[in-house]
Design a protein around this motif. Structure first.
Motif, PDB file in Angstrom:
ATOM      1  N   PRO A 201      30.200   7.820  68.776  1.00  0.00           N
ATOM      2  CA  PRO A 201      30.792   7.795  70.100  1.00  0.00           C
ATOM      3  C   PRO A 201      32.234   8.293  70.157  1.00  0.00           C
ATOM      4  O   PRO A 201      32.854   8.217  71.211  1.00  0.00           O
TER       5      PRO A 201
ATOM      6  N   LEU B 250      35.001  10.290  71.010  1.00  0.00           N
ATOM      7  CA  LEU B 250      35.257  11.471  71.839  1.00  0.00           C
ATOM      8  C   LEU B 250      36.302  12.365  71.189  1.00  0.00           C
ATOM      9  O   LEU B 250      36.183  13.580  71.182  1.00  0.00           O
TER      10      LEU B 250
ATOM     11  N   GLU C 233      34.812  20.536  68.449  1.00  0.00           N
ATOM     12  CA  GLU C 233      34.792  21.677  69.377  1.00  0.00           C
ATOM     13  C   GLU C 233      35.836  22.713  68.976  1.00  0.00           C
ATOM     14  O   GLU C 233      35.575  23.916  68.960  1.00  0.00           O
TER      15      GLU C 233
ATOM     16  N   ASP D  11      17.474  21.280  66.137  1.00  0.00           N
ATOM     17  CA  ASP D  11      16.407  21.741  67.028  1.00  0.00           C
ATOM     18  C   ASP D  11      15.123  20.929  66.911  1.00  0.00           C
ATOM     19  O   ASP D  11      14.310  20.928  67.834  1.00  0.00           O
TER      20      ASP D  11
ATOM     21  N   LYS E 270      12.649  14.974  77.932  1.00  0.00           N
ATOM     22  CA  LYS E 270      14.039  14.547  78.129  1.00  0.00           C
ATOM     23  C   LYS E 270      14.060  13.449  79.192  1.00  0.00           C
ATOM     24  O   LYS E 270      13.803  13.710  80.366  1.00  0.00           O
TER      25      LYS E 270
ATOM     26  N   ALA F 202      19.789  13.361  80.706  1.00  0.00           N
ATOM     27  CA  ALA F 202      20.445  14.594  80.257  1.00  0.00           C
ATOM     28  C   ALA F 202      20.724  14.568  78.768  1.00  0.00           C
ATOM     29  O   ALA F 202      20.805  15.617  78.118  1.00  0.00           O
ATOM     30  N   THR F 203      20.869  13.388  78.184  1.00  0.00           N
ATOM     31  CA  THR F 203      21.295  13.311  76.790  1.00  0.00           C
ATOM     32  C   THR F 203      20.267  12.651  75.866  1.00  0.00           C
ATOM     33  O   THR F 203      20.460  12.645  74.664  1.00  0.00           O
TER      34      THR F 203
ATOM     35  N   ARG G  75      21.940  12.934  72.344  1.00  0.00           N
ATOM     36  CA  ARG G  75      23.062  13.842  72.073  1.00  0.00           C
ATOM     37  C   ARG G  75      24.322  13.267  72.712  1.00  0.00           C
ATOM     38  O   ARG G  75      24.397  13.118  73.934  1.00  0.00           O
ATOM     39  N   PHE G  76      25.281  12.936  71.869  1.00  0.00           N
ATOM     40  CA  PHE G  76      26.556  12.431  72.372  1.00  0.00           C
ATOM     41  C   PHE G  76      27.373  13.569  72.979  1.00  0.00           C
ATOM     42  O   PHE G  76      28.164  13.365  73.885  1.00  0.00           O
TER      43      PHE G  76
ATOM     44  N   ARG H 153      27.737  18.328  72.554  1.00  0.00           N
ATOM     45  CA  ARG H 153      27.151  19.538  71.966  1.00  0.00           C
ATOM     46  C   ARG H 153      27.326  19.550  70.452  1.00  0.00           C
ATOM     47  O   ARG H 153      26.871  20.462  69.779  1.00  0.00           O
TER      48      ARG H 153
ATOM     49  N   ARG I  46      27.388  19.037  64.429  1.00  0.00           N
ATOM     50  CA  ARG I  46      27.284  20.506  64.449  1.00  0.00           C
ATOM     51  C   ARG I  46      28.634  21.079  64.860  1.00  0.00           C
ATOM     52  O   ARG I  46      29.191  20.702  65.882  1.00  0.00           O
TER      53      ARG I  46
END
Lengths: 411, 234
Positions: free
Chosen positions: A23, A25, A32, A155, A336, A339-340, A376-377, A379, A410
């Motif tokens: 979690p 952020l 990123e 994936d 799904k 969204a996550t 998915r927390f 991207r 990732r």
């Protein structure tokens, strides 16, 4: 007072990694920024390079003997993995791709002390302006079937591969056994699974060359590789192992509508290991024993649904025994929920032929149900948990239950 | 103003009959003139922003999806310029709906601004699936896979902030939507030039958001009927 069993240390490490990375952020913003900074250009943009990483932390709790390609002595196993991907493009025509991994084995437990490997590398040439024709040479995933295109942890809706790509059958590449009787007994000795082969060993990153392309609603791919689809990872490197035989594979695909993808695949070639194949019938060579594999696949996607199905038939020409056939099927769906978050379900089924004179199946018919939930927390951060239950007809010395958790970064 | 002028006009007409026609018309004309003058009383902010340098196109990953048609280039970098006042209270526009197309395997536009309460649709103009999603805290959504010209769900933006939008299938595709409370915003052209008309007089903080997510800030004062010139540099 009952004595509490201490938590296994791999589970503690996995939980700590989840708590720190999941979690956070701030951690995701760092990922990123790292992701964006790992790109370079030269010669006015005609040469571009991109470096990216997948860091998996996997934790398995399995019954002995564990299902699939898990080679673990304890019931718990921690599999950290760092995969680095390098993509270089030169102009419009040339692409270089390489993937290196640091982990405890290509499949969990096969190198418990850790190893660094160059699992995949290839040079790709696109002679035309579009993707009608792509030539590739190097060491790369097989074109057979549909699963290899979604096999990376980011994936794959699940943690493990479908049974056809990881469930080991009692066929080995060393030419043993010497008789039908000992071959039929082998399936009751899963402790020897290390020498067994699945129909397809994961993505089968085998050295070779391929041509592929896409024309309107159709696509094609043909490859010639130095080892069979079932070959163990230590035989995938054609440069290190030498090129002794050619294995052919191909796939034709058709998209009748945007939602649907249909495909048919084949593969053919010798599967025995020339270095270990012993006890072959007089006058025969390891080259005389082939694996023939045929498959059809279908995929559907629309809205929040993605579904895949494959039917794969394989025939192994086993020395001193004969042609052993197996049929493996899988049906997989991912939905799904938000969204996550997604949920996925996979049904795996396998049937085995009978050995001629003995009228006995050479493997136990089996099915396996895989259930997974993923989140998915961002991207860059993803977590999954999977439960698998397997059942086999007759004597069933292999474990039925498997629980696995995976955290992927990732960047 | 137009509404007041109309009421006055009718009242004069009713009370005094035709003898008042000429007076009524004269007052109407004056009121209309006042209305036009009032509209022009707001100021205009005009200027330029020092833009990001264009980025080279992303290198395709090894497992990139093969596309039926060539991937088109990204849009030239621009900036979003908006004004904030000290009170934080703003008039609301209503019913604004952005259309963010997926075309040539890119978002068009790929950099957009909308006021809180607005919405966006994501029509697919390519022959292949797209899967538009955002994990931004301001607005999380996943539209799933949908084909060309299939109606796109409408996404509402109720909170201010930056929404980063991507395509799950084509990882190079990205779009930034800035959701702001203020109604005074615009997007620069490819040279960085912009004009913000109809800004009430007062002191403002001008902000310019770049595609690199860097925000340039400058204090300005807008005067009625005047054009405030600004050059926003790093």
């Amino acid at each position: 007072m009952p004595k509490l069993r201490p938590l296994p240390y791999p589970l503690v490490i996995f939980a700590a990694v989840m708590l720190v990375n999941g979690p956070s952020l701030r951690g995701q913003e760092v990922l990123e920024k790292i992701d964006e900074s790992l790109s370079w250009t030269a010669l006015a943009g005609s040469i571009q390079a991109d470096l990216s990483f997948l860091q998996d932390t996997e934790f398995y709790i399995a019954e002995s003997q564990p299902q699939g390609l898990l080679d673990i002595s304890d019931n718990e196993f921690l599999q950290p993995r760092l995969a680095a991907f390098l993509d270089v493009s030169a102009g419009e025509c040339w692409t270089l791709h390489a993937q290196a991994r640091l982990d405890r084995g290509f499949d969990p437990g096969f190198a418990p002390d850790g190893e660094l490997r160059l699992d995949e590398y290839y040079l790709q040439w696109r002679p035309l302006a579009d993707d009608r024709m792509l030539w590739r040479v190097g060491k790369f995933a097989t074109v057979f079937g549909a699963y290899p295109r979604r096999q990376l942890s980011w994936d794959n809706p699940f943690i493990t591969a479908p049974a056809a790509y990881e469930d080991q059958l009692s066929v080995s590449d060393d030419g043993r056994p010497g008789s039908v009787e000992s071959f039929l007994q082998r399936r009751f000795l899963p402790a020897n699974k290390r020498t067994w082969l699945p129909i397809i060993w994961g993505p089968a990153y085998i050295t070779g060359a391929s041509v592929s392309g896409r024309i309107d609603k159709f696509d094609y791919a043909f490859e010639v590789k130095t080892a069979a689809l079932s070959a163990q990872p230590n035989r995938w490197d054609g440069i290190a192992e030498g090129v002794d035989a050619a294995n052919l594979a191909g796939r034709l695909g058709w998209r009748p509508a945007e939602e649907w993808t249909l495909g048919a695949s084949f593969a053919y070639g010798p599967y025995l290991n020339p270095d270990t194949a012993i006890g072959l019938p007089t006058g025969s060579s390891w080259r005389d024993y082939d694996q023939t594999t045929l498959g059809i696949d279908a995929a559907y996607a629309h809205g929040h649904w993605q579904c895949w199905a494959e039917l794969i038939g394989a025939e192994f020409d086993v020395p001193n025994v004969g042609r052993m056939r197996a049929l493996s099927a899988l049906a997989e769906a991912k939905y799904k929920i938000t969204a996550t978050t997604w949920a996925s379900l996979r049904w795996n089924q396998a049937f085995f032929d009978e050995v001629g004179a003995a009228n006995t199946q050479w493997g136990s018919d089996r099915w396996r149900l895989d259930l997974a939930v993923g989140h998915r927390f961002s991207r860059h951060v993803q977590a999954k948990i999977q439960y698998s239950f397997a059942e086999r007809t007759g004597s069933d010395p292999e474990g039925d239950h498997l629980v696995a958790a995976q955290l992927t970064l990732r960047f | 103003m137009v509404h007041i002028e109309t009421v006055w006009h009718r009242r004069l007409y009713r009370d005094n009959g035709s003898s008042m026609n000429s007076l009524g018309l004269s007052l109407s004309f004056l009121a209309l003139l006042a209305c036009i003058t009032s509209a022009h009383a707001d100021g205009t902010v005009q200027g330029s922003v020092s833009l990001d340098k264009p980025k080279p196109p992303a290198v395709g990953p090894g497992y990139k999806p093969e596309t039926q048609n060539p991937v088109q280039n990204e849009e030239a970098p621009r900036a979003i310029v908006y004004l904030e006042n000290a009170s934080g209270k703003y008039p609301k526009k209503s019913g604004e709906v952005l259309s963010i197309r997926q075309q040539g395997y890119q978002f068009r536009p790929s950099f957009a601004v909308i006021q809180t309460g607005g919405a966006a649709e994501f029509p697919n103009r390519d022959d292949e699936f797209h899967n538009v999603f955002s994990y931004s805290r301001v607005r999380r959504f996943d539209l799933g896979r949908f084909r060309k010209d299939e109606p796109s769900p409408r996404i509402d933006f109720d909170k201010p902030g930056l929404v980063k939008i991507y395509c799950e299938i084509h990882q190079h595709m990205r779009c930034l939507v800035l959701v702001v409370d203020t109604p005074w915003y615009t997007t620069t052209d490819a040279e960085g030039a912009f004009t913000l008309p109809k800004v009430p007089s007062g002191d403002y903080t001008l902000k310019a958001l770049l595609p690199s997510e860097k925000t340039l800030v400058q204090k300005i004062t807008v005067r009625d009927g005047a054009v405030t010139k600004v050059a926003v540099t790093r």
